[in-house]
Write a protein that holds these residues in place. Structure first.
Motif, PDB file in Angstrom:
ATOM      1  N   GLN A 187      14.614  78.295  75.911  1.00 24.92           N
ATOM      2  CA  GLN A 187      15.517  79.122  75.123  1.00 24.92           C
ATOM      3  C   GLN A 187      16.069  78.340  73.929  1.00 24.92           C
ATOM      4  O   GLN A 187      16.356  77.145  74.023  1.00 24.92           O
ATOM      5  CB  GLN A 187      16.657  79.642  75.996  1.00 24.92           C
ATOM      6  CG  GLN A 187      16.180  80.482  77.184  1.00 24.92           C
ATOM      7  CD  GLN A 187      17.317  80.970  78.039  1.00 24.92           C
ATOM      8  OE1 GLN A 187      18.208  81.651  77.559  1.00 24.92           O
ATOM      9  NE2 GLN A 187      17.288  80.611  79.322  1.00 24.92           N
ATOM     10  N   ARG A 188      16.233  79.072  72.824  1.00 26.35           N
ATOM     11  CA  ARG A 188      16.629  78.413  71.584  1.00 26.35           C
ATOM     12  C   ARG A 188      17.975  77.721  71.696  1.00 26.35           C
ATOM     13  O   ARG A 188      18.158  76.598  71.222  1.00 26.35           O
ATOM     14  CB  ARG A 188      16.663  79.469  70.457  1.00 26.35           C
ATOM     15  CG  ARG A 188      16.909  78.869  69.077  1.00 26.35           C
ATOM     16  CD  ARG A 188      15.742  78.003  68.681  1.00 26.35           C
ATOM     17  NE  ARG A 188      15.918  77.468  67.326  1.00 26.35           N
ATOM     18  CZ  ARG A 188      15.096  76.576  66.769  1.00 26.35           C
ATOM     19  NH1 ARG A 188      14.036  76.153  67.455  1.00 26.35           N
ATOM     20  NH2 ARG A 188      15.310  76.138  65.559  1.00 26.35           N
ATOM     21  N   TRP A 189      18.927  78.390  72.342  1.00 21.22           N
ATOM     22  CA  TRP A 189      20.262  77.800  72.436  1.00 21.22           C
ATOM     23  C   TRP A 189      20.253  76.518  73.283  1.00 21.22           C
ATOM     24  O   TRP A 189      21.061  75.608  73.043  1.00 21.22           O
ATOM     25  CB  TRP A 189      21.261  78.803  73.000  1.00 21.22           C
ATOM     26  CG  TRP A 189      21.101  79.096  74.473  1.00 21.22           C
ATOM     27  CD1 TRP A 189      20.356  80.056  75.048  1.00 21.22           C
ATOM     28  CD2 TRP A 189      21.735  78.380  75.546  1.00 21.22           C
ATOM     29  NE1 TRP A 189      20.456  80.016  76.414  1.00 21.22           N
ATOM     30  CE2 TRP A 189      21.318  78.998  76.755  1.00 21.22           C
ATOM     31  CE3 TRP A 189      22.613  77.305  75.615  1.00 21.22           C
ATOM     32  CZ2 TRP A 189      21.731  78.565  77.994  1.00 21.22           C
ATOM     33  CZ3 TRP A 189      23.032  76.861  76.863  1.00 21.22           C
ATOM     34  CH2 TRP A 189      22.600  77.480  78.032  1.00 21.22           C
ATOM     35  N   GLN A 191      17.705  74.386  73.375  1.00 16.83           N
ATOM     36  CA  GLN A 191      17.152  73.349  72.510  1.00 16.83           C
ATOM     37  C   GLN A 191      18.192  72.829  71.523  1.00 16.83           C
ATOM     38  O   GLN A 191      18.275  71.620  71.278  1.00 16.83           O
ATOM     39  CB  GLN A 191      15.928  73.902  71.779  1.00 16.83           C
ATOM     40  CG  GLN A 191      14.773  74.254  72.711  1.00 16.83           C
ATOM     41  CD  GLN A 191      13.616  74.918  71.990  1.00 16.83           C
ATOM     42  OE1 GLN A 191      13.807  75.594  70.976  1.00 16.83           O
ATOM     43  NE2 GLN A 191      12.410  74.732  72.516  1.00 16.83           N
ATOM     44  N   VAL A 192      18.983  73.743  70.958  1.00 14.16           N
ATOM     45  CA  VAL A 192      20.061  73.309  70.056  1.00 14.16           C
ATOM     46  C   VAL A 192      21.076  72.469  70.819  1.00 14.16           C
ATOM     47  O   VAL A 192      21.545  71.426  70.332  1.00 14.16           O
ATOM     48  CB  VAL A 192      20.736  74.538  69.409  1.00 14.16           C
ATOM     49  CG1 VAL A 192      21.963  74.101  68.602  1.00 14.16           C
ATOM     50  CG2 VAL A 192      19.761  75.287  68.514  1.00 14.16           C
ATOM     51  N   SER A 193      21.396  72.901  72.026  1.00 16.89           N
ATOM     52  CA  SER A 193      22.331  72.133  72.859  1.00 16.89           C
ATOM     53  C   SER A 193      21.765  70.755  73.191  1.00 16.89           C
ATOM     54  O   SER A 193      22.518  69.778  73.308  1.00 16.89           O
ATOM     55  CB  SER A 193      22.636  72.900  74.151  1.00 16.89           C
ATOM     56  OG  SER A 193      23.216  74.155  73.878  1.00 16.89           O
ATOM     57  N   VAL A 195      19.936  68.841  71.290  1.00 13.72           N
ATOM     58  CA  VAL A 195      20.208  67.953  70.153  1.00 13.72           C
ATOM     59  C   VAL A 195      21.659  67.466  70.197  1.00 13.72           C
ATOM     60  O   VAL A 195      21.941  66.276  70.006  1.00 13.72           O
ATOM     61  CB  VAL A 195      19.921  68.680  68.826  1.00 13.72           C
ATOM     62  CG1 VAL A 195      20.321  67.797  67.645  1.00 13.72           C
ATOM     63  CG2 VAL A 195      18.449  69.062  68.727  1.00 13.72           C
ATOM     64  N   VAL A 196      22.576  68.397  70.480  1.00 10.98           N
ATOM     65  CA  VAL A 196      23.993  68.048  70.546  1.00 10.98           C
ATOM     66  C   VAL A 196      24.255  67.048  71.667  1.00 10.98           C
ATOM     67  O   VAL A 196      25.008  66.072  71.499  1.00 10.98           O
ATOM     68  CB  VAL A 196      24.850  69.318  70.751  1.00 10.98           C
ATOM     69  CG1 VAL A 196      26.315  68.948  70.957  1.00 10.98           C
ATOM     70  CG2 VAL A 196      24.699  70.256  69.555  1.00 10.98           C
ATOM     71  N   ALA A 250      18.082  67.580  78.044  1.00 13.37           N
ATOM     72  CA  ALA A 250      18.024  67.689  76.586  1.00 13.37           C
ATOM     73  C   ALA A 250      16.677  67.210  76.058  1.00 13.37           C
ATOM     74  O   ALA A 250      16.074  67.831  75.168  1.00 13.37           O
ATOM     75  CB  ALA A 250      19.157  66.872  75.960  1.00 13.37           C
ATOM     76  N   LEU A 254      13.450  69.530  74.162  1.00  9.44           N
ATOM     77  CA  LEU A 254      12.949  69.231  72.827  1.00  9.44           C
ATOM     78  C   LEU A 254      11.491  68.777  72.801  1.00  9.44           C
ATOM     79  O   LEU A 254      10.912  68.637  71.727  1.00  9.44           O
ATOM     80  CB  LEU A 254      13.829  68.149  72.183  1.00  9.44           C
ATOM     81  CG  LEU A 254      15.309  68.532  72.000  1.00  9.44           C
ATOM     82  CD1 LEU A 254      16.114  67.348  71.497  1.00  9.44           C
ATOM     83  CD2 LEU A 254      15.444  69.712  71.054  1.00  9.44           C
TER      84      LEU A 254
END
Length: 386
Positions: A187-189, A191-193, A195-196, A250, A254
């Protein structure tokens, strides 16, 4: 029993996502070990702590997931001995001899206390044996966390049992990671998480020494060696388990899922792992750490690039295929036997076919000879005259 009556199940198709992950992680192993050759500096120490906060947990997670099908059947136990125990003995001896005769080091407690980087094979052997216990155990992850938290009070160096138990939650987490659960990482969110999370770990490890020394990331020290009280040590271990879990997730969120040359190299990750030690130790003996780089940043950058090159070289098919004979000697011998059996069977089949053709030719000649004897032209229907 003939092979036909006892067919060997075909190997499952490889997942490029995990091959990408394995190759990336084993490359980071080479990088991390090579950084140790450099003179200590704030940059090197920071990056080292950042890497070790999550990449070993991620590696153990992969190992757990790929061990889900292990059972105590005779065939699987022999495979465990062949692919883990035998390489451990072979390379424990090889690296010890290399360090003694090339590096002039002294080695003690060979086999009982795994020498760098053989601890992972010793741990893998025990983790695989524990797989049937934990794979279907309800609440198995909670049990593994409890074992990890308690192990720091008494686990010792023998066969690196401290690491076996300390990192056990990540292995069990991999066992419990079904394809459906892993699909959530797409899920996109997430993947963004991811990185964070990695950026947060990068920031947090800038001040590692204020909350946990680097030794904590090895999961090998007794609590009384790295903390003042058992409570403080237990809470620190729990925090490290949480950081390692978030960092591993994480990382996987990615990792690319497509195939390609890098994914194909992931099939040779064990070759890279077992042979990189000679390259890193050899560089150390040759004086890599004494090279006068323009500064710590250049030293880290050049060492990182050199480490990546070593990993890619060891994983390229011609090199890895050759080195794999030492990594899996029994498997290589069996493949040679299988090829010889196939060649013998093909030769026998060719001889049978040739014999049948010869018999048919002889039979055909016997039929034609009486026609010649009577003075008839067997090709008279094709005799065209002008």
């Amino acid at each position: 029993m003939s092979p036909a009556s006892n067919p060997v199940p075909s190997a499952p198709a490889r997942d490029p996502w995990f091959d990408n992950a394995k190759m990336a992680l084993v490359t980071l192993v080479v990088v991390g070990h090579a950084w140790v050759l450099l003179e200590p500096s704030p940059l090197r120490d920071h990056l080292y702590d950042f890497l070790y906060a999550w990449h070993v947990p991620a590696f153990v997670f992969v190992t757990g997931h790929l061990s889900r099908s292990f059972t105590w059947e005779r065939r699987r136990l022999w495979q465990l001995v062949r692919t883990v125990a035998v390489p451990y003995v072979v390379f424990e001896c090889a690296i010890a001899l290399f360090r003694i005769h090339v590096g002039g080091e002294e080695m003690d407690n060979l086999f009982r206390d795994p020498h760098w980087p053989m601890w992972y094979l010793a741990a893998l052997f025990f983790w695989r044996l524990l797989t049937p216990v934990f794979v279907d155990m309800r609440g198995g992850l909670v049990v593994a966390v409890a074992i990890s938290l308690l192990a720091g009070n008494w686990a010792g160096d023998t066969l690196d049992i401290a690491r076996v138990l300390g990192l056990l939650p990540f292995f069990v987490m991999g066992l419990k990671a079904t394809p459906e659960r892993l699909e959530l990482l797409r899920q996109r969110w997430v993947q963004v998480s991811g990185v964070v999370v990695l950026l947060a770990i990068l920031v947090a490890t800038r001040w590692t020494d204020s909350w946990a020394s680097t030794e904590w990331f090895y999961y090998r020290a007794l609590y009384d060696e790295v903390a003042d009280t058992t409570l403080e040590a237990t809470l620190t271990r729990a925090l490290l388990l949480l950081v390692g879990t978030l960092g591993a997730w994480a990382f996987f969120a990615l990792v690319p899922r497509g195939g390609g040359w890098f994914a194909r190299m992931g099939a040779w990750s064990l070759v890279v792992y077992l042979f990189h030690g000679f390259a890193v130790k050899g560089a150390g003996y040759a004086g890599w750490g004494e090279v006068s780089f323009p500064g710590p940043t250049v030293a880290v950058a050049v060492t990182t690039l050199a480490s990546v090159a070593v990993a890619l070289l060891l994983a390229c098919r011609p090199v890895a295929g050759l080195l794999n004979h030492a990594v899996d000697p029994f498997g290589s011998a069996q493949r040679q036997v299988d090829l010889a059996v196939e060649a013998t069977a093909a030769r026998q089949e060719a001889e049978v076919i040739a014999g049948a053709v010869l018999e048919a030719a002889v039979a055909g000649g016997a039929t034609l000879r009486p026609m010649h004897a009577e003075g008839q032209n067997p090709h008279r229907d094709l005799d065209v005259r002008s």
